[in-house]
Design a protein around this motif. Structure first.
Motif, PDB file in Angstrom:
ATOM      1  N   GLY A 213       0.786  -1.221   0.000  1.00  0.00           N
ATOM      2  CA  GLY A 213       0.000   0.000   0.000  1.00  0.00           C
ATOM      3  C   GLY A 213       0.821   1.276   0.000  1.00  0.00           C
ATOM      4  N   LEU A 214       2.141   1.156   0.207  1.00  0.00           N
ATOM      5  CA  LEU A 214       2.978   2.346   0.276  1.00  0.00           C
ATOM      6  C   LEU A 214       3.309   2.864  -1.119  1.00  0.00           C
ATOM      7  CD1 LEU A 214       5.489   1.343   3.097  1.00  0.00           C
ATOM      8  CD2 LEU A 214       3.545   2.905   3.264  1.00  0.00           C
ATOM      9  N   GLU A 215       3.536   4.186  -1.210  1.00  0.00           N
ATOM     10  CA  GLU A 215       3.943   4.760  -2.480  1.00  0.00           C
ATOM     11  C   GLU A 215       5.339   4.270  -2.851  1.00  0.00           C
ATOM     12  OE1 GLU A 215       3.568   8.950  -2.489  1.00  0.00           O
ATOM     13  OE2 GLU A 215       1.409   8.940  -2.159  1.00  0.00           O
ATOM     14  N   ARG A 216       5.639   4.282  -4.130  1.00  0.00           N
ATOM     15  CA  ARG A 216       6.916   3.794  -4.614  1.00  0.00           C
ATOM     16  C   ARG A 216       7.806   4.947  -5.056  1.00  0.00           C
ATOM     17  NH1 ARG A 216       7.268  -1.248  -2.498  1.00  0.00           N
ATOM     18  NH2 ARG A 216       5.103  -1.465  -1.863  1.00  0.00           N
ATOM     19  N   ASN A 217       9.081   4.771  -4.863  1.00  0.00           N
ATOM     20  CA  ASN A 217      10.072   5.794  -5.146  1.00  0.00           C
ATOM     21  C   ASN A 217      11.046   5.225  -6.181  1.00  0.00           C
ATOM     22  OD1 ASN A 217      11.639   8.362  -3.825  1.00  0.00           O
ATOM     23  ND2 ASN A 217      13.062   6.795  -4.484  1.00  0.00           N
ATOM     24  N   PHE A 218      11.033   5.778  -7.393  1.00  0.00           N
ATOM     25  CA  PHE A 218      11.912   5.245  -8.429  1.00  0.00           C
ATOM     26  C   PHE A 218      13.341   5.718  -8.227  1.00  0.00           C
ATOM     27  CE2 PHE A 218       7.801   4.836 -10.566  1.00  0.00           C
ATOM     28  CZ  PHE A 218       7.901   3.539 -11.052  1.00  0.00           C
ATOM     29  N   MET A 219      14.255   4.788  -8.358  1.00  0.00           N
ATOM     30  CA  MET A 219      15.681   5.075  -8.280  1.00  0.00           C
ATOM     31  C   MET A 219      16.319   4.567  -9.566  1.00  0.00           C
ATOM     32  SD  MET A 219      18.628   5.813  -7.139  1.00  0.00           S
ATOM     33  CE  MET A 219      20.345   5.273  -7.128  1.00  0.00           C
ATOM     34  N   PRO A 220      16.814   5.452 -10.435  1.00  0.00           N
ATOM     35  CA  PRO A 220      16.917   6.908 -10.303  1.00  0.00           C
ATOM     36  C   PRO A 220      15.548   7.600 -10.399  1.00  0.00           C
ATOM     37  CG  PRO A 220      18.476   6.040 -11.942  1.00  0.00           C
ATOM     38  CD  PRO A 220      17.497   4.956 -11.642  1.00  0.00           C
ATOM     39  N   SER A 221      15.542   8.885 -10.064  1.00  0.00           N
ATOM     40  CA  SER A 221      14.306   9.654 -10.054  1.00  0.00           C
ATOM     41  C   SER A 221      13.772   9.834 -11.473  1.00  0.00           C
ATOM     42  CB  SER A 221      14.549  11.025  -9.420  1.00  0.00           C
ATOM     43  OG  SER A 221      13.474  11.901  -9.682  1.00  0.00           O
ATOM     44  N   LEU A 222      12.550   9.359 -11.704  1.00  0.00           N
ATOM     45  CA  LEU A 222      11.940   9.503 -13.019  1.00  0.00           C
ATOM     46  C   LEU A 222      11.577  10.953 -13.298  1.00  0.00           C
ATOM     47  CD1 LEU A 222      11.061   8.024 -15.526  1.00  0.00           C
ATOM     48  CD2 LEU A 222       8.898   7.457 -14.406  1.00  0.00           C
ATOM     49  N   HIS A 223      11.179  11.698 -12.276  1.00  0.00           N
ATOM     50  CA  HIS A 223      10.881  13.115 -12.465  1.00  0.00           C
ATOM     51  C   HIS A 223      12.125  13.888 -12.894  1.00  0.00           C
ATOM     52  CE1 HIS A 223       6.689  13.409 -11.102  1.00  0.00           C
ATOM     53  NE2 HIS A 223       6.757  14.681 -11.442  1.00  0.00           N
ATOM     54  N   ALA A 224      13.249  13.611 -12.238  1.00  0.00           N
ATOM     55  CA  ALA A 224      14.490  14.281 -12.620  1.00  0.00           C
ATOM     56  C   ALA A 224      14.877  13.915 -14.047  1.00  0.00           C
ATOM     57  CB  ALA A 224      15.608  13.912 -11.645  1.00  0.00           C
TER      58      ALA A 224
END
Length: 345
Positions: A213-224
């Motif tokens: 249920g937790l949000e996911r954090n892409f590594m590397p940053s997809l926004h960047a």
């Protein structure tokens, strides 16, 4: 289609991107007025029914125009806008399919890598935004408004290159997440975020379980990475485009820092240029950037002791990584523009 919590804030901006793309396509006054009037009415209905923000009505009206315009033989929007509108649903499906029941994440390694700098940039950025509501609002709009900025490129000569690069970055993000999964500081260290960052050292890193249920954090940053793609797209265009994208990236990346780790943003640089190099068939540069990305992932996962040998080590490596495009690509503007125009052609 269920929209994951990570992507729900993007939905109104994805629809608004349709309206922005419509404006840039320069419709007739009559068509523009009809779409705008319908959008205002739809927006009012959405807000009144508590189904969404009123501004999404403009995007929904433009999306409907995309569907009916060809039958009326009217000028329509770039077909790539369909990818923007469906992005939250597609991304949600991919995320739910890969981590529906949760799994091990490596946030402690990422936090330790940031901590080797002598501070926790993500915690500091988040604390600053929480104490400055207006700045937070501006940065948040820029962060979630990325689809709108992307839509503004669809009428330019960089449209195809930006589209291809963003698609490839999105496609490679999921394998990258499977290699180095994370959920972000706010989820992984919710009891300490952002006022009391944990003390880290070379042995702080360890895999931990995170629920689905937790949000996911892409590594590397997809926004960047997408931000860099937009900057590359703006570079061959007019000076106003370059200045505008740079001014947009400052608050957007600051908000990204508050949601990610600084190391996410740093590694996004070689990752983006690796994909860009593959598009342009610059194999020698591609291998160099792939090696840089791989070296960072190995260093964070298995070599934290190297980063903690001295604060100068991570600072020097990070600065060299961010500056690497200046060393591996043409420096003069005309050469850079020529280099970019060949990508994806």
């Amino acid at each position: 289609m269920t929209i994951a919590g990570d992507f729900a804030p993007y939905v109104p901006y994805c629809f608004l991107a349709c309206y922005v793309a419509l404006l840039f396509s320069k419709p007739s006054r009559r068509d523009g007025f009809l779409v705008t009037a319908a959008g205002v009415a739809l927006g009012w209905a959405l807000a009144y029914s508590h189904l969404g923000p009123w501004i999404a009505g403009l995007g929904l009206s433009a999306a409907l125009w995309v569907v009916i315009a060809p039958f009326l033989k009217k000028k329509t929007i770039h077909p790539a806008i369909a990818l923007i509108v469906t992005y939250p649903a597609i991304a949600s499906a991919a995320l739910i399919a890969t981590h529906q029941s949760g799994g091990m994440v490596l946030d402690r390694y990422l936090l330790a890598a940031d901590g080797s700098l002598g501070l926790q940039p993500g915690f500091l950025a988040a604390a600053f935004l929480l104490n400055h509501s207006i700045v937070k609002l501006v940065c948040e709009v820029c962060y979630f408004g990325l689809p709108v900025v992307f839509a503004s490129f669809l009428h330019t000569t960089s449209a195809k290159q930006v589209l291809y690069l963003c698609l490839l970055l999105g496609a490679t993000a999921l394998p990258g997440y499977l290699i180095f999964p994370a959920v972000g500081s706010e989820a992984a260290f919710h009891d300490r975020f952002p006022a009391h960052p944990p003390a880290t050292n070379a042995s702080f890193g360890a895999p931990v379980f995170a629920s689905g249920g937790l949000e996911r954090n892409f590594m590397p940053s997809l926004h960047a990475a997408w931000g860099i793609a937009l900057l590359l797209g703006a570079w061959p265009l007019a000076r106003s485009w370059r200045i505008g994208i740079i001014l947009y990236l400052l608050p957007m990346l600051f908000f990204a820092l508050a949601r990610h780790y600084l190391i996410d943003l740093i590694v996004a640089v070689p990752w983006t240029f690796a994909v860009w190099s593959a598009m342009g068939r610059r194999w020698n540069v591609l291998f160099a950037y792939v090696a840089i990305v791989a070296a960072w992932l190995v260093l964070i996962r298995f070599g934290l002791a190297v980063l903690y040998a001295s604060p100068w080590v991570p600072w020097a490596l990070g600065a060299a990584t961010v500056a690497s495009p200046a060393l591996l690509y043409p420096r003069r503007q005309q050469e850079a523009a020529t280099c970019y125009s060949q990508v994806g052609s």
